[in-house]
Design a protein around this motif. Sequence first.
Motif, PDB file in Angstrom:
ATOM      1  N   SER A  47      39.822  36.200  51.623  1.00 41.49           N
ATOM      2  CA  SER A  47      39.786  36.634  50.242  1.00 41.49           C
ATOM      3  C   SER A  47      40.015  38.113  50.062  1.00 41.49           C
ATOM      4  N   ASP A  48      38.972  38.701  50.811  1.00 40.87           N
ATOM      5  CA  ASP A  48      38.730  40.246  50.442  1.00 40.87           C
ATOM      6  C   ASP A  48      39.761  41.099  50.941  1.00 40.87           C
ATOM      7  N   LEU A  49      40.368  40.733  52.210  1.00 41.04           N
ATOM      8  CA  LEU A  49      41.793  41.232  52.700  1.00 41.04           C
ATOM      9  C   LEU A  49      42.673  40.995  51.861  1.00 41.04           C
ATOM     10  N   ARG A  50      42.933  39.885  51.258  1.00 44.25           N
ATOM     11  CA  ARG A  50      44.139  39.386  50.201  1.00 44.25           C
ATOM     12  C   ARG A  50      44.073  40.474  49.342  1.00 44.25           C
ATOM     13  N   ASN A  51      42.953  40.630  48.598  1.00 38.95           N
ATOM     14  CA  ASN A  51      42.469  41.363  47.232  1.00 38.95           C
ATOM     15  C   ASN A  51      42.848  42.930  47.475  1.00 38.95           C
ATOM     16  N   TYR A  52      42.429  43.164  48.611  1.00 34.67           N
ATOM     17  CA  TYR A  52      42.592  44.698  49.167  1.00 34.67           C
ATOM     18  C   TYR A  52      43.860  44.980  49.117  1.00 34.67           C
ATOM     19  N   LEU A  53      44.802  44.273  49.882  1.00 37.96           N
ATOM     20  CA  LEU A  53      46.265  44.348  50.008  1.00 37.96           C
ATOM     21  C   LEU A  53      46.837  44.451  48.753  1.00 37.96           C
ATOM     22  N   ARG A  54      46.397  43.665  47.898  1.00 37.41           N
ATOM     23  CA  ARG A  54      47.108  43.546  46.472  1.00 37.41           C
ATOM     24  C   ARG A  54      46.690  44.713  45.636  1.00 37.41           C
ATOM     25  N   ILE A  55      45.594  45.306  45.798  1.00 41.13           N
ATOM     26  CA  ILE A  55      45.295  46.421  45.093  1.00 41.13           C
ATOM     27  C   ILE A  55      45.961  47.641  45.523  1.00 41.13           C
ATOM     28  N   GLU A  56      45.957  47.728  47.011  1.00 45.55           N
ATOM     29  CA  GLU A  56      46.727  49.109  47.300  1.00 45.55           C
ATOM     30  C   GLU A  56      48.249  48.914  47.502  1.00 45.55           C
ATOM     31  N   THR A  57      48.791  47.916  47.735  1.00 43.69           N
ATOM     32  CA  THR A  57      50.308  47.458  47.677  1.00 43.69           C
ATOM     33  C   THR A  57      51.015  47.162  46.545  1.00 43.69           C
ATOM     34  N   GLY A  58      50.425  46.294  45.814  1.00 50.02           N
ATOM     35  CA  GLY A  58      51.036  45.544  44.862  1.00 50.02           C
ATOM     36  C   GLY A  58      51.571  44.102  45.148  1.00 50.02           C
ATOM     37  N   HIS A  59      51.556  44.065  46.404  1.00 51.25           N
ATOM     38  CA  HIS A  59      52.060  42.620  47.031  1.00 51.25           C
ATOM     39  C   HIS A  59      50.758  41.664  47.084  1.00 51.25           C
ATOM     40  N   THR A  60      51.194  40.401  46.869  1.00 59.03           N
ATOM     41  CA  THR A  60      50.192  39.615  47.069  1.00 59.03           C
ATOM     42  C   THR A  60      50.554  38.421  48.189  1.00 59.03           C
ATOM     43  N   VAL A  61      49.409  38.148  49.041  1.00 59.38           N
ATOM     44  CA  VAL A  61      49.941  37.314  50.190  1.00 59.38           C
ATOM     45  C   VAL A  61      49.686  35.872  49.822  1.00 59.38           C
ATOM     46  N   LEU A  88      46.465  49.627  56.646  1.00 57.96           N
ATOM     47  CA  LEU A  88      45.487  49.133  55.301  1.00 57.96           C
ATOM     48  C   LEU A  88      44.754  48.044  56.080  1.00 57.96           C
ATOM     49  N   ILE A  89      44.994  47.166  56.843  1.00 57.18           N
ATOM     50  CA  ILE A  89      44.390  46.051  57.510  1.00 57.18           C
ATOM     51  C   ILE A  89      43.509  46.711  58.395  1.00 57.18           C
ATOM     52  N   GLY A  90      43.646  47.642  59.039  1.00 62.52           N
ATOM     53  CA  GLY A  90      42.766  48.337  60.142  1.00 62.52           C
ATOM     54  C   GLY A  90      41.859  48.966  59.208  1.00 62.52           C
ATOM     55  N   ARG A  91      41.869  49.438  58.027  1.00 63.58           N
ATOM     56  CA  ARG A  91      40.874  50.065  57.252  1.00 63.58           C
ATOM     57  C   ARG A  91      39.701  49.339  56.651  1.00 63.58           C
ATOM     58  N   GLN A  92      40.552  47.811  56.248  1.00 69.05           N
ATOM     59  CA  GLN A  92      39.505  46.808  55.650  1.00 69.05           C
ATOM     60  C   GLN A  92      38.717  46.326  57.060  1.00 69.05           C
ATOM     61  N   PHE A  93      39.405  46.065  58.137  1.00 73.41           N
ATOM     62  CA  PHE A  93      38.384  45.451  59.163  1.00 73.41           C
ATOM     63  C   PHE A  93      37.331  46.637  59.559  1.00 73.41           C
ATOM     64  N   LEU A  94      37.655  47.948  59.517  1.00 74.60           N
ATOM     65  CA  LEU A  94      36.785  48.973  59.741  1.00 74.60           C
ATOM     66  C   LEU A  94      35.593  48.869  58.718  1.00 74.60           C
ATOM     67  N   ALA A  95      35.771  48.647  57.503  1.00 70.42           N
ATOM     68  CA  ALA A  95      34.810  48.615  56.610  1.00 70.42           C
ATOM     69  C   ALA A  95      34.073  47.414  56.824  1.00 70.42           C
ATOM     70  N   THR A  96      34.565  46.158  57.302  1.00 68.66           N
ATOM     71  CA  THR A  96      33.941  45.150  57.696  1.00 68.66           C
ATOM     72  C   THR A  96      32.988  45.140  58.733  1.00 68.66           C
ATOM     73  N   ASP A  97      33.418  46.003  59.861  1.00 68.76           N
ATOM     74  CA  ASP A  97      32.624  46.300  60.924  1.00 68.76           C
ATOM     75  C   ASP A  97      31.265  47.160  60.546  1.00 68.76           C
ATOM     76  N   VAL A  98      31.490  47.965  59.675  1.00 68.33           N
ATOM     77  CA  VAL A  98      30.424  48.751  59.176  1.00 68.33           C
ATOM     78  C   VAL A  98      29.264  47.831  58.470  1.00 68.33           C
ATOM     79  N   THR A  99      29.712  46.919  57.512  1.00 67.15           N
ATOM     80  CA  THR A  99      28.870  46.160  56.990  1.00 67.15           C
ATOM     81  C   THR A  99      28.079  45.067  57.815  1.00 67.15           C
TER      82      THR A  99
END
Length: 307
Positions: A47-61, A88-99
């Motif tokens: 859900s976090d990845l889906r929301n992030y992609l919607r914010i950054e690209t305007g597309h909804t999975v 973008l997915i790489g950025r989200q995964f990197l942020a997840t790794d940090v947390t």
Amino acid sequence: MNDGGQTSTGKLFTQVYRQRTEKIKESDRFKRRIAGYLSALENYSASDLRNYLRIETGHTVPIRNLSLDWDSYFKAIPFEEVLDQLTLIGRQFLATDVTRRGTTQSGSLFKDWHNFISRAIEEENLSYSVDKKCGLHYSVDEHFSAERQSIILGLSGSRYQAVRKAIEESFGHFEGQPQDLKSASRSIFEAAETLTKIMFPGESGLNSAAIKNSLTSAVNRLYSDDPIAVRFSAQIVRSFDSWVNAVHVYRHGQQTHEPISVPIELATAALSAGVSFIRWLAFLDEALIAKGKERTSKAEPIKLEES
């Protein structure tokens, strides 16, 4: 012939025996592989990845059977936007790794993702490369990349600083998104022209006249004791002159309302040949400087000891 050596051991049949033609820019199979990877992935917040992609690209999975429908998602968007999604997915995964640092959850979502898309791009023969932050770039062959690194390392010192800058700009335009092949060709010419003006301060530009008046005479002086080298270098000078005139075609404005780009095969040839000529010019420059110092040293008067 593939004989089962180390280069083919363990690879898929089609990767070894299918003819590898020119690299391609789009692939539906690559889309499906990316979708399959994300569908099978666990231990991350969909859900976090889906929301992030919607914010950054305007597309909804889309959601299907209570799961994210990655197949339909990637199938519906243009391939260039798929490339954006990889980053973008790489950025989200990197942020997840940090947390997750310091927690019991092991592994790296970002590292695994980076490794997968790099391998998939190579296996699908796509014309892209992945940088260390999951940015996608147009790729060039290994020899081409090696040429770039070699010339940059060879042009050391403050004397060639402007030349290095122009070369980096040229490859930056070549590998950028969007790719600007006309600017890439112009910048590699600028690098050669800058080096020519450094070598011959009396020249205001790089053209056939400068090559005839300054470069040819310099080469003749350098190889004055070697007639074969003079003849050989004369052919290189002619080739360099032809390259200069060829790139001039795209350096100047065109009589057309539509912007004109350089075909990628011509831009690749322009950069590859340009790098070779610049390397040659730099060698000549250093050799001429060394010969000048040698001549100056020999011309110094002998100092007599005082009696």
